[in-house]
Scaffold this motif. Structure first.
Motif, PDB file in Angstrom:
ATOM      1  N   SER A   1       6.216  -2.111  -5.723  1.00 24.87           N
ATOM      2  CA  SER A   1       6.588  -2.718  -4.386  1.00 24.87           C
ATOM      3  C   SER A   1       5.638  -3.485  -3.675  1.00 24.87           C
ATOM      4  N   ASN A   2       6.023  -4.455  -2.743  1.00 27.63           N
ATOM      5  CA  ASN A   2       5.086  -5.244  -2.144  1.00 27.63           C
ATOM      6  C   ASN A   2       4.375  -4.376  -0.804  1.00 27.63           C
ATOM      7  N   SER A  39       5.164  -0.478   4.595  1.00 26.63           N
ATOM      8  CA  SER A  39       5.424  -0.188   3.379  1.00 26.63           C
ATOM      9  C   SER A  39       4.149  -0.439   2.434  1.00 26.63           C
ATOM     10  N   ARG A  40       3.424   0.817   2.036  1.00 23.79           N
ATOM     11  CA  ARG A  40       2.343   0.702   1.036  1.00 23.79           C
ATOM     12  C   ARG A  40       2.805  -0.140  -0.140  1.00 23.79           C
ATOM     13  N   GLY A  41       1.877  -0.821  -0.636  1.00 27.40           N
ATOM     14  CA  GLY A  41       2.332  -1.428  -1.903  1.00 27.40           C
ATOM     15  C   GLY A  41       2.161  -0.544  -3.095  1.00 27.40           C
ATOM     16  N   HIS A  42       2.721  -0.571  -4.225  1.00 29.45           N
ATOM     17  CA  HIS A  42       2.765   0.197  -5.273  1.00 29.45           C
ATOM     18  C   HIS A  42       2.786  -0.867  -6.711  1.00 29.45           C
ATOM     19  N   TYR A  43       1.524  -1.020  -7.106  1.00 29.06           N
ATOM     20  CA  TYR A  43       1.439  -1.701  -8.244  1.00 29.06           C
ATOM     21  C   TYR A  43       0.780  -0.910  -9.603  1.00 29.06           C
ATOM     22  N   LYS A  44       1.196  -1.529 -10.858  1.00 27.85           N
ATOM     23  CA  LYS A  44       1.001  -0.822 -12.148  1.00 27.85           C
ATOM     24  C   LYS A  44       0.298  -1.812 -13.012  1.00 27.85           C
ATOM     25  N   VAL A  45      -0.926  -1.392 -13.509  1.00 28.20           N
ATOM     26  CA  VAL A  45      -1.435  -2.131 -14.561  1.00 28.20           C
ATOM     27  C   VAL A  45      -1.283  -1.564 -15.976  1.00 28.20           C
ATOM     28  N   TYR A 103      -2.115   2.305  -5.385  1.00 27.38           N
ATOM     29  CA  TYR A 103      -1.520   2.220  -3.888  1.00 27.38           C
ATOM     30  C   TYR A 103      -2.206   1.470  -2.785  1.00 27.38           C
ATOM     31  N   VAL A 104      -1.742   0.463  -2.269  1.00 23.49           N
ATOM     32  CA  VAL A 104      -2.500  -0.320  -1.325  1.00 23.49           C
ATOM     33  C   VAL A 104      -1.947  -0.530   0.070  1.00 23.49           C
ATOM     34  N   GLY A 105      -2.861  -0.560   1.261  1.00 26.79           N
ATOM     35  CA  GLY A 105      -2.730  -0.522   2.306  1.00 26.79           C
ATOM     36  C   GLY A 105      -3.813  -1.374   2.733  1.00 26.79           C
TER      37      GLY A 105
END
Length: 131
Positions: A1-2, A39-45, A103-105
């Motif tokens: 999610s962005n 909304s915190r970002g949720h990214y996967k590598v 997880y990104v803020g």
């Protein structure tokens, strides 16, 4: 999610913090956060299993849009406890699944007064590589 700072940022100068763990918004300076939750970002590598992955969160510097975004967050895999991440390089084991989650803020800073009726979208980069 962005990563999102909510539907509206108040026009003015200042900085709004988005917590990567709770998505709570708070004014770091000025009064530009219009809500209490983003909304915190949720990214996967996706990497090969059990390999070392290099990850860097790169800031969005003012590219003429009047916005600066300094991302902060946490990175982890199924074999590694959460590691705090900001602009520094992180090395992490991808674990048995090969999936590294992020997880990104971060802090959104307005360095010029934004237009009231304009939508602002910006990008930041997550650099990664397997070693």
């Amino acid at each position: 999610s962005n990563t999102s700072f909510g539907a509206k940022i108040l026009p003015g100068f200042g900085a709004c913090d988005l917590a990567y763990d709770t998505s709570v918004l708070s004014n770091a300076s000025g009064n530009i956060c219009s809500g209490t939750t983003g909304s915190r970002g949720h990214y996967k590598v996706f990497a090969a299993a059990n390999t070392t992955v290099r990850i860097v969160l790169n800031a969005h510097n003012n590219s003429g849009d009047g916005l600066i975004f300094n991302p902060v967050g946490v990175v982890f895999s199924d074999s590694t406890a959460p590691i705090a991440i900001d602009g520094n390089t992180i090395w992490i084991d991808s674990g048995t699944s090969g999936i590294v989650e992020i997880y990104v803020g971060g802090t959104l800073t307005l360095v010029s007064k934004p237009s009231v009726s304009k939508t602002y979208n910006f990008t930041f980069e997550i650099d990664y590589s397997e070693t």
